[in-house]
Motif scaffolding. Structure first.
Motif, PDB file in Angstrom:
ATOM      1  N   LEU A  45     -30.779  31.569  23.628  1.00 53.30           N
ATOM      2  CA  LEU A  45     -30.212  31.591  24.864  1.00 53.30           C
ATOM      3  C   LEU A  45     -30.344  32.618  25.852  1.00 53.30           C
ATOM      4  CD1 LEU A  45     -28.451  29.463  23.080  1.00 53.30           C
ATOM      5  CD2 LEU A  45     -26.262  30.725  23.948  1.00 53.30           C
ATOM      6  N   VAL A  46     -30.503  32.258  26.641  1.00 57.02           N
ATOM      7  CA  VAL A  46     -30.933  33.298  27.442  1.00 57.02           C
ATOM      8  C   VAL A  46     -29.737  33.560  28.721  1.00 57.02           C
ATOM      9  CG1 VAL A  46     -32.143  34.439  29.668  1.00 57.02           C
ATOM     10  CG2 VAL A  46     -33.417  32.615  27.709  1.00 57.02           C
ATOM     11  N   VAL A  47     -28.925  34.212  28.709  1.00 59.61           N
ATOM     12  CA  VAL A  47     -27.484  34.483  29.376  1.00 59.61           C
ATOM     13  C   VAL A  47     -27.656  35.805  30.092  1.00 59.61           C
ATOM     14  CG1 VAL A  47     -25.030  34.518  29.372  1.00 59.61           C
ATOM     15  CG2 VAL A  47     -26.521  33.602  27.505  1.00 59.61           C
ATOM     16  N   VAL A  48     -28.125  35.345  31.655  1.00 56.59           N
ATOM     17  CA  VAL A  48     -27.510  36.054  32.465  1.00 56.59           C
ATOM     18  C   VAL A  48     -25.978  36.142  33.344  1.00 56.59           C
ATOM     19  CG1 VAL A  48     -28.468  37.312  34.900  1.00 56.59           C
ATOM     20  CG2 VAL A  48     -29.736  35.808  33.251  1.00 56.59           C
ATOM     21  N   THR A  49     -25.467  37.413  33.153  1.00 58.82           N
ATOM     22  CA  THR A  49     -24.176  37.327  33.960  1.00 58.82           C
ATOM     23  C   THR A  49     -23.245  38.476  33.523  1.00 58.82           C
ATOM     24  OG1 THR A  49     -21.239  36.431  33.998  1.00 58.82           O
ATOM     25  CG2 THR A  49     -22.906  37.717  31.844  1.00 58.82           C
ATOM     26  N   ASP A  50     -22.586  38.971  35.295  1.00 61.19           N
ATOM     27  CA  ASP A  50     -22.369  40.178  35.471  1.00 61.19           C
ATOM     28  C   ASP A  50     -20.980  41.013  34.591  1.00 61.19           C
ATOM     29  OD1 ASP A  50     -23.280  40.337  38.144  1.00 61.19           O
ATOM     30  OD2 ASP A  50     -21.593  38.933  38.772  1.00 61.19           O
ATOM     31  N   ALA A  51     -20.656  40.077  33.764  1.00 63.58           N
ATOM     32  CA  ALA A  51     -19.628  39.993  32.838  1.00 63.58           C
ATOM     33  C   ALA A  51     -20.083  41.152  31.241  1.00 63.58           C
ATOM     34  CB  ALA A  51     -19.193  38.961  31.962  1.00 63.58           C
ATOM     35  N   PHE A  52     -21.615  40.519  31.887  1.00 63.24           N
ATOM     36  CA  PHE A  52     -21.993  41.609  30.292  1.00 63.24           C
ATOM     37  C   PHE A  52     -21.928  43.015  30.614  1.00 63.24           C
ATOM     38  CE2 PHE A  52     -24.413  37.986  28.781  1.00 63.24           C
ATOM     39  CZ  PHE A  52     -23.567  37.466  27.822  1.00 63.24           C
ATOM     40  N   GLU A  53     -21.327  43.377  31.994  1.00 68.59           N
ATOM     41  CA  GLU A  53     -22.028  45.142  32.440  1.00 68.59           C
ATOM     42  C   GLU A  53     -21.364  45.343  32.090  1.00 68.59           C
ATOM     43  OE1 GLU A  53     -23.486  47.956  34.637  1.00 68.59           O
ATOM     44  OE2 GLU A  53     -23.958  45.434  36.081  1.00 68.59           O
ATOM     45  N   GLY A  54     -22.077  46.741  31.466  1.00 72.15           N
ATOM     46  CA  GLY A  54     -21.213  48.024  31.141  1.00 72.15           C
ATOM     47  C   GLY A  54     -20.948  48.122  29.586  1.00 72.15           C
ATOM     48  N   LYS A  55     -21.767  46.561  28.773  1.00 70.43           N
ATOM     49  CA  LYS A  55     -21.520  46.773  27.745  1.00 70.43           C
ATOM     50  C   LYS A  55     -22.558  46.852  27.048  1.00 70.43           C
ATOM     51  CE  LYS A  55     -17.197  43.434  27.981  1.00 70.43           C
ATOM     52  NZ  LYS A  55     -17.007  44.138  29.220  1.00 70.43           N
ATOM     53  N   ARG A  56     -22.827  46.538  25.639  1.00 70.75           N
ATOM     54  CA  ARG A  56     -23.737  46.966  24.321  1.00 70.75           C
ATOM     55  C   ARG A  56     -23.754  45.763  24.207  1.00 70.75           C
ATOM     56  NH1 ARG A  56     -23.097  52.480  21.192  1.00 70.75           N
ATOM     57  NH2 ARG A  56     -23.053  53.978  23.077  1.00 70.75           N
ATOM     58  N   SER A  57     -24.952  45.423  23.999  1.00 72.16           N
ATOM     59  CA  SER A  57     -25.672  44.049  22.584  1.00 72.16           C
ATOM     60  C   SER A  57     -24.692  43.944  21.869  1.00 72.16           C
ATOM     61  CB  SER A  57     -27.126  44.634  21.849  1.00 72.16           C
ATOM     62  OG  SER A  57     -27.727  43.381  22.371  1.00 72.16           O
ATOM     63  N   VAL A  58     -24.922  44.016  21.202  1.00 73.11           N
ATOM     64  CA  VAL A  58     -23.641  43.666  20.075  1.00 73.11           C
ATOM     65  C   VAL A  58     -22.099  43.525  20.925  1.00 73.11           C
ATOM     66  CG1 VAL A  58     -22.321  44.425  18.002  1.00 73.11           C
ATOM     67  CG2 VAL A  58     -23.925  45.424  17.914  1.00 73.11           C
ATOM     68  N   ALA A  59     -21.671  44.031  21.876  1.00 71.35           N
ATOM     69  CA  ALA A  59     -20.358  43.126  22.244  1.00 71.35           C
ATOM     70  C   ALA A  59     -21.356  41.990  23.294  1.00 71.35           C
ATOM     71  CB  ALA A  59     -20.063  44.129  23.651  1.00 71.35           C
ATOM     72  N   TYR A  84     -28.444  39.611  29.844  1.00 74.76           N
ATOM     73  CA  TYR A  84     -28.540  40.187  30.962  1.00 74.76           C
ATOM     74  C   TYR A  84     -27.466  40.092  31.614  1.00 74.76           C
ATOM     75  CZ  TYR A  84     -33.215  39.732  28.613  1.00 74.76           C
ATOM     76  OH  TYR A  84     -34.140  39.075  28.051  1.00 74.76           O
ATOM     77  N   THR A  85     -27.345  41.919  31.814  1.00 79.54           N
ATOM     78  CA  THR A  85     -26.523  41.446  33.609  1.00 79.54           C
ATOM     79  C   THR A  85     -27.597  41.459  34.508  1.00 79.54           C
ATOM     80  OG1 THR A  85     -27.409  44.041  34.171  1.00 79.54           O
ATOM     81  CG2 THR A  85     -25.299  43.267  32.778  1.00 79.54           C
ATOM     82  N   PRO A  86     -27.194  40.791  35.991  1.00 75.73           N
ATOM     83  CA  PRO A  86     -28.506  40.265  37.312  1.00 75.73           C
ATOM     84  C   PRO A  86     -29.210  41.038  37.724  1.00 75.73           C
ATOM     85  CG  PRO A  86     -26.118  39.669  38.118  1.00 75.73           C
ATOM     86  CD  PRO A  86     -26.108  40.366  36.002  1.00 75.73           C
ATOM     87  N   ALA A  87     -28.775  42.210  37.145  1.00 72.39           N
ATOM     88  CA  ALA A  87     -29.697  43.803  37.879  1.00 72.39           C
ATOM     89  C   ALA A  87     -30.761  43.549  37.073  1.00 72.39           C
ATOM     90  CB  ALA A  87     -29.448  45.157  37.868  1.00 72.39           C
ATOM     91  N   GLU A  88     -30.783  43.896  35.184  1.00 67.74           N
ATOM     92  CA  GLU A  88     -31.238  43.512  33.851  1.00 67.74           C
ATOM     93  C   GLU A  88     -32.648  42.779  34.081  1.00 67.74           C
ATOM     94  OE1 GLU A  88     -28.426  45.906  30.874  1.00 67.74           O
ATOM     95  OE2 GLU A  88     -28.525  44.075  30.853  1.00 67.74           O
ATOM     96  N   TRP A  89     -31.290  41.048  34.108  1.00 70.81           N
ATOM     97  CA  TRP A  89     -32.391  39.885  34.641  1.00 70.81           C
ATOM     98  C   TRP A  89     -33.194  40.277  35.612  1.00 70.81           C
ATOM     99  CZ3 TRP A  89     -34.148  36.112  31.714  1.00 70.81           C
ATOM    100  CH2 TRP A  89     -34.508  35.108  32.221  1.00 70.81           C
ATOM    101  N   ASN A  90     -32.950  40.744  36.868  1.00 72.15           N
ATOM    102  CA  ASN A  90     -34.542  41.138  37.831  1.00 72.15           C
ATOM    103  C   ASN A  90     -35.343  42.589  37.100  1.00 72.15           C
ATOM    104  OD1 ASN A  90     -32.721  39.716  39.593  1.00 72.15           O
ATOM    105  ND2 ASN A  90     -32.193  41.227  40.708  1.00 72.15           N
ATOM    106  N   ALA A  96     -37.152  36.535  29.900  1.00 70.14           N
ATOM    107  CA  ALA A  96     -36.659  36.728  28.056  1.00 70.14           C
ATOM    108  C   ALA A  96     -38.137  36.630  27.221  1.00 70.14           C
ATOM    109  CB  ALA A  96     -36.019  35.468  27.104  1.00 70.14           C
ATOM    110  N   PRO A  97     -38.008  37.925  26.239  1.00 66.73           N
ATOM    111  CA  PRO A  97     -39.270  37.410  25.932  1.00 66.73           C
ATOM    112  C   PRO A  97     -39.483  36.293  24.650  1.00 66.73           C
ATOM    113  CG  PRO A  97     -37.659  38.911  24.641  1.00 66.73           C
ATOM    114  CD  PRO A  97     -37.176  38.424  25.816  1.00 66.73           C
ATOM    115  N   ALA A  98     -41.152  35.871  24.464  1.00 70.78           N
ATOM    116  CA  ALA A  98     -41.159  34.135  23.344  1.00 70.78           C
ATOM    117  C   ALA A  98     -40.628  34.964  22.302  1.00 70.78           C
ATOM    118  CB  ALA A  98     -41.995  34.102  24.231  1.00 70.78           C
TER     119      ALA A  98
END
Length: 111
Positions: A45-59, A84-90, A96-98
């Protein structure tokens, strides 16, 4: 006649219902593993959302695990998450890595 993909469709539906997504990829990687043809057991799964903003990978992963709890308790054996957040995705150039090749072999190889 097209092949039905009920698990993949379930994952897509649940993710879209629970998160406002900028991007979602649900990739069935079962064919890369020792499972019967047309299995739906291993997903990336490759998931990009603002909901991840400020959250670490585990969260971030915990959010996805909660949404997909029923699938993970049932048909889904493995889930590779790239969150990813949208900014990280950009910054990642929208990719995403293979996934690595499965090195587990088949159960028959171990007999």
């Amino acid at each position: 006649m097209s092949v039905s993909h009920p698990v993949q469709t379930s994952i897509e539906t649940k993710m879209n219902a629970q998160l406002v997504l900028s991007h979602l990829e649900v990739i069935n990687e079962s064919h890369m593993h020792s499972v019967p043809p047309n299995s739906e057991t291993h997903f990336k799964l490759v998931v990009v959302t603002d909901a991840f903003e400020g959250k670490r990978s585990v969260a971030r992963h915990q959010i996805v695990y909660k949404i997909l709890a029923d699938d993970l308790a049932g048909p889904v054996h493995a889930l590779a998450l790239h969150t990813y957040t949208p900014a990280e995705w950009n910054q990642a150039n929208a990719s995403a890595p293979a996934s690595p090749q499965c090195l587990g072999g088949s159960k028959a190889d171990r007999l």
